[in-house]
Write a protein that holds these residues in place. Structure first.
Motif, PDB file in Angstrom:
ATOM      1  N   ALA A 129       0.833  -1.208   0.000  1.00 31.68           N
ATOM      2  CA  ALA A 129       0.000   0.000   0.000  1.00 31.68           C
ATOM      3  C   ALA A 129       0.866   1.255   0.000  1.00 31.68           C
ATOM      4  CB  ALA A 129      -0.932  -0.018   1.213  1.00 31.68           C
ATOM      5  N   MET A 130       1.955   1.218   0.759  1.00 36.94           N
ATOM      6  CA  MET A 130       2.868   2.364   0.794  1.00 36.94           C
ATOM      7  C   MET A 130       3.503   2.601  -0.573  1.00 36.94           C
ATOM      8  SD  MET A 130       4.753   1.664   4.445  1.00 36.94           S
ATOM      9  CE  MET A 130       3.796   1.539   5.956  1.00 36.94           C
ATOM     10  N   GLY A 131       3.888   1.513  -1.227  1.00 43.71           N
ATOM     11  CA  GLY A 131       4.495   1.640  -2.555  1.00 43.71           C
ATOM     12  C   GLY A 131       3.540   2.249  -3.561  1.00 43.71           C
ATOM     13  N   LYS A 132       2.292   1.810  -3.545  1.00 46.12           N
ATOM     14  CA  LYS A 132       1.289   2.368  -4.458  1.00 46.12           C
ATOM     15  C   LYS A 132       1.060   3.848  -4.172  1.00 46.12           C
ATOM     16  CE  LYS A 132      -1.157  -1.994  -5.212  1.00 46.12           C
ATOM     17  NZ  LYS A 132      -2.421  -2.762  -4.978  1.00 46.12           N
ATOM     18  N   GLN A 133       1.017   4.191  -2.880  1.00 46.80           N
ATOM     19  CA  GLN A 133       0.799   5.583  -2.521  1.00 46.80           C
ATOM     20  C   GLN A 133       1.981   6.452  -2.917  1.00 46.80           C
ATOM     21  OE1 GLN A 133      -1.887   7.092  -1.477  1.00 46.80           O
ATOM     22  NE2 GLN A 133      -0.909   9.106  -1.217  1.00 46.80           N
ATOM     23  N   ARG A 134       3.194   5.935  -2.738  1.00 49.38           N
ATOM     24  CA  ARG A 134       4.379   6.722  -3.094  1.00 49.38           C
ATOM     25  C   ARG A 134       4.447   6.934  -4.609  1.00 49.38           C
ATOM     26  NH1 ARG A 134      10.191   6.645  -0.079  1.00 49.38           N
ATOM     27  NH2 ARG A 134      11.268   8.092  -1.455  1.00 49.38           N
ATOM     28  N   THR A 135       4.077   5.922  -5.370  1.00 46.67           N
ATOM     29  CA  THR A 135       4.026   6.072  -6.826  1.00 46.67           C
ATOM     30  C   THR A 135       3.006   7.143  -7.213  1.00 46.67           C
ATOM     31  OG1 THR A 135       4.748   3.817  -7.288  1.00 46.67           O
ATOM     32  CG2 THR A 135       3.432   4.911  -8.980  1.00 46.67           C
TER      33      THR A 135
ATOM     34  N   GLU B 211       2.022   9.641  -5.422  1.00 48.18           N
ATOM     35  CA  GLU B 211       2.536  10.951  -5.034  1.00 48.18           C
ATOM     36  C   GLU B 211       3.627  11.426  -5.984  1.00 48.18           C
ATOM     37  OE1 GLU B 211       1.579  10.239  -0.271  1.00 48.18           O
ATOM     38  OE2 GLU B 211       3.654  10.249  -0.988  1.00 48.18           O
ATOM     39  N   ALA B 212       4.457  10.492  -6.450  1.00 47.43           N
ATOM     40  CA  ALA B 212       5.495  10.853  -7.415  1.00 47.43           C
ATOM     41  C   ALA B 212       4.888  11.327  -8.733  1.00 47.43           C
ATOM     42  CB  ALA B 212       6.423   9.663  -7.662  1.00 47.43           C
ATOM     43  N   GLN B 213       3.659  10.884  -8.992  1.00 48.32           N
ATOM     44  CA  GLN B 213       2.965  11.268 -10.223  1.00 48.32           C
ATOM     45  C   GLN B 213       2.042  12.475 -10.014  1.00 48.32           C
ATOM     46  OE1 GLN B 213       1.100   7.523 -11.145  1.00 48.32           O
ATOM     47  NE2 GLN B 213       2.932   6.705 -12.167  1.00 48.32           N
TER      48      GLN B 213
END
Length: 245
Positions: A98-104, A106-108
């Motif tokens: 979930a953190m990885g999806k959220q960070r992606t 946010e990066a976008q």
């Protein structure tokens, strides 16, 4: 010297509310760099005290920076263990995904997801069914005038919490933690795990001069600011440092 960690409180740094254990430990090393630059400081007599998460960060800093000659952890919590367990609802892999999806996202360009680790009040926490002593007492401390500060927050950037998932404050303590060590804990265990972590590091530390003091009848947050348990802790801490520094 007392200081706010990077990205927290009155310290600088972006993004705000980022909790990265490696950076927190590095902050302590830089604090020592500053201290040893002062002519009034004896570089051979530097001690360190950490409380709660700061207790475990101080332990890890001492393992990797032996300019710390003696240290005390007061109700110290291993944040890596806490994030893998209670803070991820004991599903660290799912939390990391979930953190990885959220960070992606946010990066976008998506807005950062900042979580509050605590309810807005003790009453709200109880209404939500929360019963853990650490959560409720933390709320009483951080969400009231008792411990609330203008730049203080109980927040964290969700997507950056993955930095703590693989981190262990006590890694290699059996080899590297050789300085005099005093661990102070209360005997009322709560969900943040200070009682458990205190027992663990006391057993694992390589130090031949290590001590543990259990404040009977007191909890994690009692040791923050309540006069009687803090007084009991200081009866151990003050002579400990006087004798070793």
């Amino acid at each position: 010297m007392a200081f706010d960690a990077s990205f927290q409180g009155a310290s600088g740094g972006e993004h705000r509310f980022m909790e990265d254990p490696a950076i927190r430990v590095s902050d302590i090393r830089f604090a020592i760099d500053y201290l040893v630059s002062l002519p009034c400081v004896d570089a051979e007599r530097i001690g360190a005290i950490g409380v709660c998460g700061g207790g475990a960060y101080t332990i890890h800093a001492a393992m990797t920076d032996h300019r710390i000659k003696a240290l005390t952890s007061i109700t110290g919590v291993n944040f890596g263990r806490l994030i893998r367990e209670a803070f991820s609802e004991f599903n660290p892999v799912g939390a990391m995904e979930a953190m990885g999806k959220q960070r992606t996202a946010e990066a976008q360009g998506a807005e950062r997801y900042v979580i509050d680790y605590l309810p807005p009040s003790v009453e709200a926490g109880r209404e939500a069914g929360l019963t853990d002593i650490d959560v409720l007492e933390a709320t009483d401390y951080y969400k009231t005038a008792r411990g609330q500060k203008p730049n203080g927050a109980t927040s964290g950037i969700f997507s950056f919490n993955s930095a703590a998932m693989g981190w262990d404050a006590f890694f290699k303590a059996e080899v590297l933690l050789t300085q005099p060590l005093l661990v102070v804990i209360g005997d009322k265990p709560g969900g943040f795990g200070a009682y458990r972590d205190g027992r663990e590091i006391y057993g694992r530390a390589a130090s031949q001069d290590k001590h543990i003091y259990v404040a009977e009848g007191w909890s994690h947050y009692d040791l923050y600011d309540q006069p009687e348990p803090v007084g009991l802790a200081m009866q151990q801490v003050v002579p400990f440092f006087k004798e070793r520094l």
